[in-house]
Design an enzyme around this catalytic site. Structure first.
Site, short mmCIF file in Angstrom:
data_model
loop_
_atom_site.label_atom_id
_atom_site.label_comp_id
_atom_site.label_asym_id
_atom_site.label_seq_id
_atom_site.Cartn_x
_atom_site.Cartn_y
_atom_site.Cartn_z
N ASP A 44 0.83 -1.21 0.00
CA ASP A 44 0.00 0.00 0.00
C ASP A 44 0.86 1.26 0.00
O ASP A 44 1.90 1.30 0.67
CB ASP A 44 -0.89 -0.01 1.25
N HIS B 150 3.43 3.41 -8.92
CA HIS B 150 3.27 1.98 -9.20
C HIS B 150 4.53 1.40 -9.84
O HIS B 150 4.91 0.25 -9.54
CB HIS B 150 2.06 1.76 -10.10
N LEU C 255 10.66 -21.11 -3.61
CA LEU C 255 9.68 -20.17 -3.09
C LEU C 255 8.46 -20.09 -3.99
O LEU C 255 8.57 -19.95 -5.20
CB LEU C 255 10.33 -18.78 -2.97
#
Length: 248
Positions: free
Chosen positions: A18, A35, A129
């Site tokens: 965020d 972004h 992962l």
């Protein structure tokens, strides 16, 4: 180690990324620049998660509520998601990372879906992962879809209402087969889930950071793991009993 022992290292870390827009606004830049800068923080978090040895990293990239944003910003975000996945795919594949997506694919552009599905297919046999990206994801809709599927099973005579368990619901969520997050990190100073992994977060630990997502660093990731490591996860037990079990 006892189920009730103090937490050591999480197996699954989820991050609510965020603050991209506020980061850009604070610098007099277009929101898309936030972004783009945030994409760099994604690379940082994936690298840190890989190096930490955890099994799963879930990143909240675009919520089902984010469609309410201006159309040009939505288009920029979607373009960045597709571009990031395409650019990083071979690098992550070489690192033995597995890529997965949760969220509703309907509503996404054909190009974005194609990029996401290509990444899933390319890395499906990898054993390192697990990088899970939540795109067009909303937890309430996810739960409603699971309940609807169960209702259909009851209607078809495959299941009785009284037989429905938590496990039945969990198996119908987007995260079926993925362990619940042990730790959820949220940046930007906000302290809420924002319709993210509501079912799965029942016993998650939380770390809220004041930094905006583009400023998220490797050190912050490992500091969050350290914070988690000293938490005592009681799962509804009382502390005295927890300590006794942990010491046994």
């Amino acid at each position: 180690m006892s189920h009730y022992a103090a937490a050591a290292k999480p197996d699954h870390v989820a991050i609510i990324m965020d603050g991209n827009g506020r980061w850009a606004n604070g610098r007099g830049l277009r929101r898309v620049m936030g972004h783009r800068k945030g994409a760099e923080a994604v690379r940082v978090s994936v690298d840190a998660a890989r190096d930490s040895g955890i099994g799963y990293l879930t990143l909240f990239a675009f919520s089902s509520e984010n469609w309410k944003r201006p159309e040009d910003e939505v288009n920029d975000i979607m373009g960045l998601i597709g571009l990031f996945v395409d650019r990083e795919l071979e690098n992550y594949h070489r690192q033995n990372l597995r890529f997965r997506m949760i969220g509703e694919r309907s509503g996404l552009s054909e190009s974005v879906v194609k990029s996401l599905e290509k990444a899933e297919k390319r890395t499906e046999s990898n054993t390192g992962l697990n990088v899970i990206v939540a795109v067009n994801y909303g937890a309430r809709a996810e739960i409603a879809k699971a309940v609807s599927a169960l209702a259909q099973s009851v209607k078809d005579g495959l299941l009785k209402p009284e037989e429905i368990t938590e496990a039945h619901i969990a198996r119908r969520l987007d995260t079926a087969g993925i362990p619940d997050p042990d730790l959820i990190i949220r940046t930007s100073g906000e302290q809420r889930l924002s319709n993210f992994l509501l079912w799965q977060a029942a016993y998650s630990e939380f770390v809220f950071l004041p930094c905006l997502w583009p400023d998220f660093s490797r050190e912050m990731f490992f500091d969050a793991l350290e914070t988690y490591s000293v938490r005592c996860r009681r799962y509804g037990g009382v502390e005295e009993h927890v300590k006794a079990l942990a010491g046994s």
